[in-house]
Design a protein around this motif. Structure first.
Motif, short mmCIF file in Angstrom:
data_model
loop_
_atom_site.label_atom_id
_atom_site.label_comp_id
_atom_site.label_asym_id
_atom_site.label_seq_id
_atom_site.Cartn_x
_atom_site.Cartn_y
_atom_site.Cartn_z
N ARG A 1 68.85 38.51 49.98
CA ARG A 1 67.98 37.81 50.93
C ARG A 1 66.96 36.93 50.19
O ARG A 1 65.80 36.85 50.54
CB ARG A 1 67.28 38.78 51.86
CG ARG A 1 68.20 39.69 52.67
CD ARG A 1 69.30 38.92 53.39
NE ARG A 1 69.88 39.65 54.49
CZ ARG A 1 71.04 40.29 54.47
NH1 ARG A 1 71.77 40.27 53.37
NH2 ARG A 1 71.48 40.92 55.54
N PHE A 2 67.46 36.27 49.15
CA PHE A 2 66.64 35.38 48.31
C PHE A 2 66.49 34.06 49.06
O PHE A 2 67.48 33.36 49.30
CB PHE A 2 67.35 35.18 46.98
CG PHE A 2 66.52 34.53 45.92
CD1 PHE A 2 65.85 35.29 45.00
CD2 PHE A 2 66.42 33.15 45.85
CE1 PHE A 2 65.09 34.68 44.00
CE2 PHE A 2 65.66 32.53 44.88
CZ PHE A 2 64.99 33.31 43.95
N ALA A 3 65.27 33.71 49.45
CA ALA A 3 65.07 32.53 50.29
C ALA A 3 63.77 31.82 49.94
O ALA A 3 62.73 32.45 49.76
CB ALA A 3 65.04 32.94 51.76
N VAL A 4 63.85 30.48 49.87
CA VAL A 4 62.69 29.62 49.65
C VAL A 4 62.62 28.65 50.82
O VAL A 4 63.61 27.99 51.14
CB VAL A 4 62.80 28.85 48.32
CG1 VAL A 4 61.61 27.92 48.12
CG2 VAL A 4 62.95 29.81 47.14
N LEU A 5 61.47 28.57 51.47
CA LEU A 5 61.31 27.61 52.57
C LEU A 5 61.54 26.19 52.06
O LEU A 5 61.18 25.86 50.92
CB LEU A 5 59.93 27.73 53.20
CG LEU A 5 59.67 29.00 54.02
CD1 LEU A 5 58.21 29.06 54.46
CD2 LEU A 5 60.60 29.08 55.22
N SER A 6 62.10 25.34 52.90
CA SER A 6 62.53 24.00 52.47
C SER A 6 61.41 23.18 51.83
O SER A 6 61.65 22.46 50.86
CB SER A 6 63.15 23.23 53.64
OG SER A 6 62.20 23.06 54.67
N TYR B 1 59.68 35.77 58.87
CA TYR B 1 59.65 34.33 59.18
C TYR B 1 60.50 33.53 58.20
O TYR B 1 61.31 32.68 58.59
CB TYR B 1 58.21 33.81 59.19
CG TYR B 1 58.15 32.31 59.38
CD1 TYR B 1 58.21 31.76 60.65
CD2 TYR B 1 58.07 31.45 58.29
CE1 TYR B 1 58.19 30.38 60.83
CE2 TYR B 1 58.05 30.08 58.45
CZ TYR B 1 58.11 29.55 59.72
OH TYR B 1 58.09 28.18 59.90
N ILE B 2 60.33 33.79 56.90
CA ILE B 2 61.07 33.05 55.88
C ILE B 2 62.57 33.29 56.03
O ILE B 2 63.37 32.35 56.04
CB ILE B 2 60.60 33.42 54.46
CG1 ILE B 2 59.15 32.96 54.26
CG2 ILE B 2 61.52 32.79 53.40
CD1 ILE B 2 58.50 33.55 53.01
N ARG B 3 62.97 34.52 56.17
CA ARG B 3 64.40 34.84 56.28
C ARG B 3 65.01 34.28 57.55
O ARG B 3 66.13 33.76 57.53
CB ARG B 3 64.60 36.35 56.18
CG ARG B 3 64.43 36.84 54.75
CD ARG B 3 64.45 38.32 54.58
NE ARG B 3 65.58 38.98 55.20
CZ ARG B 3 65.77 40.30 55.14
NH1 ARG B 3 64.90 41.06 54.48
NH2 ARG B 3 66.81 40.85 55.74
N GLU B 4 64.29 34.37 58.66
CA GLU B 4 64.81 33.80 59.91
C GLU B 4 64.93 32.28 59.81
O GLU B 4 65.91 31.69 60.26
CB GLU B 4 63.93 34.19 61.09
CG GLU B 4 64.12 35.63 61.52
CD GLU B 4 63.20 36.05 62.66
OE1 GLU B 4 62.18 35.37 62.93
OE2 GLU B 4 63.51 37.08 63.28
N ALA C 1 55.95 31.22 51.28
CA ALA C 1 56.83 30.22 50.69
C ALA C 1 58.23 30.74 50.35
O ALA C 1 59.20 30.01 50.51
CB ALA C 1 56.19 29.63 49.44
N ALA C 2 58.34 31.98 49.87
CA ALA C 2 59.63 32.48 49.40
C ALA C 2 59.65 34.00 49.47
O ALA C 2 58.60 34.65 49.46
CB ALA C 2 59.90 32.02 47.98
N THR C 3 60.86 34.55 49.51
CA THR C 3 61.01 35.99 49.55
C THR C 3 62.34 36.41 48.93
O THR C 3 63.25 35.60 48.77
CB THR C 3 60.92 36.53 51.00
OG1 THR C 3 60.85 37.95 50.99
CG2 THR C 3 62.10 36.07 51.84
N ALA C 4 62.43 37.68 48.59
CA ALA C 4 63.67 38.30 48.13
C ALA C 4 63.51 39.81 48.34
O ALA C 4 62.39 40.30 48.49
CB ALA C 4 63.92 38.00 46.66
#
Length: 145
Positions: free
Chosen positions: A75-80, A21-24, A56-59
């Motif tokens: 794929r380091f990502a933090v939801l807005s 979900y976070i990455r998409e 909230a976040a992933t990597a």
């Protein structure tokens, strides 16, 4: 935000629904990338950060093909809704701790040019020239642990 009481970090050897979900949300919907999931996901350790039990976040991290002590972060990502509160720095600290646990001492990543200052602030150094991954400018960065 008190990162010790409200936040948990979970580690997986496969993509969970929360990680997906976070990455998409970040890479496909917000940034327009189309090639988000790949074979590297199967050999990665995926980190998931939850704030107050909400994703909230992933990597992801994986051992580089170059050596046993070189690891790659991707794929380091933090939801807005969780940006700007230090969660990215917290996640990168957890990423580095996990890499050290695995015997790694050099971290490499492919940073979007827009995030270069963030990684510079954490001690990562740019290496080489800017290149494009899909439509976005990136720069290779590294840090010794």
């Amino acid at each position: 935000m008190d990162f010790n009481n409200n936040i948990i970090v979970e580690y997986f050897h496969d993509i969970t629904d929360d990680v997906r979900y976070i990455r998409e949300t970040v890479f496909v919907i917000e940034q327009g990338f189309s090639e988000e999931f790949d074979e590297i996901d199967k050999k990665s350790i995926h980190l998931l950060v939850k704030v107050n039990n909400k994703r909230a976040a992933t990597a992801r991290i994986f051992k580089s093909n170059h050596s046993d002590t070189r690891w790659t972060v991707g794929r380091f990502a933090v939801l807005s809704e969780y940006r700007g509160i230090g969660l990215g720095s917290f996640l990168m600290k957890k990423v580095e701790e996990k890499i050290e646990e695995q015997g790694g001492n050099l971290v490499e990543l492919s940073a979007q040019k827009q995030a270069e200052k963030f990684y510079l602030s954490l001690g990562y150094m740019p290496m080489g020239e800017i290149y494009y991954d899909q439509h976005a400018p990136h720069i290779h960065m590294e840090k010794e642990l």
